[in-house]
Scaffold this motif. Structure first.
Motif, short mmCIF file in Angstrom:
data_model
loop_
_atom_site.label_atom_id
_atom_site.label_comp_id
_atom_site.label_asym_id
_atom_site.label_seq_id
_atom_site.Cartn_x
_atom_site.Cartn_y
_atom_site.Cartn_z
N THR A 67 15.26 2.64 5.38
CA THR A 67 14.51 3.51 4.48
C THR A 67 15.39 4.52 3.74
N LEU A 68 16.54 4.86 4.28
CA LEU A 68 17.41 5.82 3.60
C LEU A 68 17.82 5.36 2.21
N PRO A 69 18.30 4.12 2.03
CA PRO A 69 18.65 3.70 0.67
C PRO A 69 17.44 3.64 -0.27
N ILE A 70 16.28 3.29 0.27
CA ILE A 70 15.07 3.25 -0.56
C ILE A 70 14.71 4.66 -1.00
N ALA A 71 14.75 5.61 -0.08
CA ALA A 71 14.42 7.00 -0.40
C ALA A 71 15.39 7.57 -1.44
N LEU A 72 16.66 7.26 -1.30
CA LEU A 72 17.64 7.74 -2.28
C LEU A 72 17.39 7.10 -3.65
N TRP A 73 17.05 5.83 -3.66
CA TRP A 73 16.71 5.12 -4.90
C TRP A 73 15.50 5.77 -5.57
N VAL A 74 14.46 6.07 -4.78
CA VAL A 74 13.26 6.71 -5.32
C VAL A 74 13.60 8.08 -5.89
N SER A 75 14.39 8.86 -5.18
CA SER A 75 14.79 10.18 -5.69
C SER A 75 15.51 10.05 -7.02
N TYR A 76 16.46 9.14 -7.09
CA TYR A 76 17.24 8.94 -8.32
C TYR A 76 16.34 8.51 -9.49
N THR A 77 15.52 7.49 -9.29
CA THR A 77 14.71 6.99 -10.41
C THR A 77 13.66 8.01 -10.83
N ASP A 78 13.15 8.79 -9.88
CA ASP A 78 12.16 9.80 -10.26
C ASP A 78 12.82 10.94 -11.03
N LEU A 79 14.01 11.32 -10.63
CA LEU A 79 14.72 12.36 -11.38
C LEU A 79 15.16 11.86 -12.75
N LYS A 80 15.69 10.66 -12.81
CA LYS A 80 16.21 10.14 -14.08
C LYS A 80 15.12 9.70 -15.05
N TYR A 81 14.13 8.97 -14.55
CA TYR A 81 13.12 8.37 -15.43
C TYR A 81 11.71 8.93 -15.24
N MET A 82 11.51 9.76 -14.22
CA MET A 82 10.17 10.24 -13.85
C MET A 82 9.26 9.05 -13.52
N LYS A 83 9.84 8.07 -12.84
CA LYS A 83 9.10 6.87 -12.44
C LYS A 83 9.58 6.43 -11.07
N ILE A 84 8.64 6.00 -10.26
CA ILE A 84 8.96 5.37 -8.99
C ILE A 84 8.61 3.90 -9.15
N ARG A 85 9.60 3.07 -9.02
CA ARG A 85 9.43 1.64 -9.26
C ARG A 85 8.55 0.98 -8.20
N ASN A 86 7.74 0.02 -8.65
CA ASN A 86 6.92 -0.75 -7.71
C ASN A 86 7.78 -1.46 -6.68
N LYS A 87 8.97 -1.90 -7.08
CA LYS A 87 9.89 -2.57 -6.14
C LYS A 87 10.27 -1.64 -5.00
N ALA A 88 10.43 -0.36 -5.29
CA ALA A 88 10.77 0.60 -4.24
C ALA A 88 9.60 0.77 -3.27
N CYS A 89 8.40 0.82 -3.81
CA CYS A 89 7.21 0.94 -2.96
C CYS A 89 7.04 -0.31 -2.09
N LEU A 90 7.25 -1.46 -2.68
CA LEU A 90 7.15 -2.71 -1.93
C LEU A 90 8.24 -2.80 -0.86
N ALA A 91 9.44 -2.35 -1.19
CA ALA A 91 10.53 -2.35 -0.21
C ALA A 91 10.21 -1.43 0.96
N MET A 92 9.63 -0.27 0.67
CA MET A 92 9.27 0.66 1.74
C MET A 92 8.18 0.07 2.63
N ALA A 93 7.17 -0.53 2.01
CA ALA A 93 6.11 -1.16 2.79
C ALA A 93 6.66 -2.31 3.62
#
Length: 163
Positions: A14-40
């Motif tokens: 989950t650490l790499p997924i959380a870091l990915w989510v933080s990055y994409t939300d800061l850069k694009y203001m979006k959390i990718r569906n792929k990140a949500c699916l990876a977390m699930a």
């Protein structure tokens, strides 16, 4: 507090997924569906050995409840759909945890993420390092940053001394 077993099983995934989510939300203001699916998927694959069958199944129920509440919050304009989906995807990790600890951690991470992001965007040298980040100019807050921080700190709390 989370168990050490939970953290040992889930933190590496989950650490790499959380870091990915933080990055994409800061850069694009979006959390990718792929990140949500990876977390699930991390919960679906690693949750059972981490917490046992009963809590693992409860985790899916909690994920469904958070998803429904998240979509209601999104419809009310409280936060984005990506925030709602990511919160639901990571909700299973908190199954069996102390609700007061989880609520306090959520509040603390939300405050720290807000202050940190607002401070970072006010500093010219930080903005110069990432001039194209949408969160610097958006009126909205990148909640994925707070959610990711909450997840990581919750799992790291398993390694704190007990007592």
């Amino acid at each position: 507090m989370p168990t050490t077993d939970l953290a040992l099983w889930l933190l590496p995934a989950t650490l790499p997924i959380a870091l990915w989510v933080s990055y994409t939300d800061l850069k694009y203001m979006k959390i990718r569906n792929k990140a949500c699916l990876a977390m699930a998927a991390a919960w679906a694959i690693l949750g059972w050995p981490a917490v046992g069958m009963e809590l693992w199944l409860w985790g899916f129920a909690i994920m469904a409840i958070v998803l429904v509440l998240g979509f209601l919050g999104n419809m009310a304009g409280l936060f984005g759909a990506g925030d709602a989906k990511f919160a639901a995807a990571m909700a299973g990790v908190f199954t069996g945890g102390d609700p007061w600890f989880i609520a306090m951690l959520y509040a603390l991470c939300s405050i720290l993420a807000l202050i940190g992001q607002r401070l970072a965007r006010a500093l010219p040298f930080v903005r110069a390092m990432a001039p194209d980040w949408t969160s610097w100019t958006s009126k909205k807050f990148p909640m994925g940053l707070a959610l990711s921080m909450m997840l990581i700190l919750y799992l790291l709390a398993a390694f704190l001394p007990k007592g």
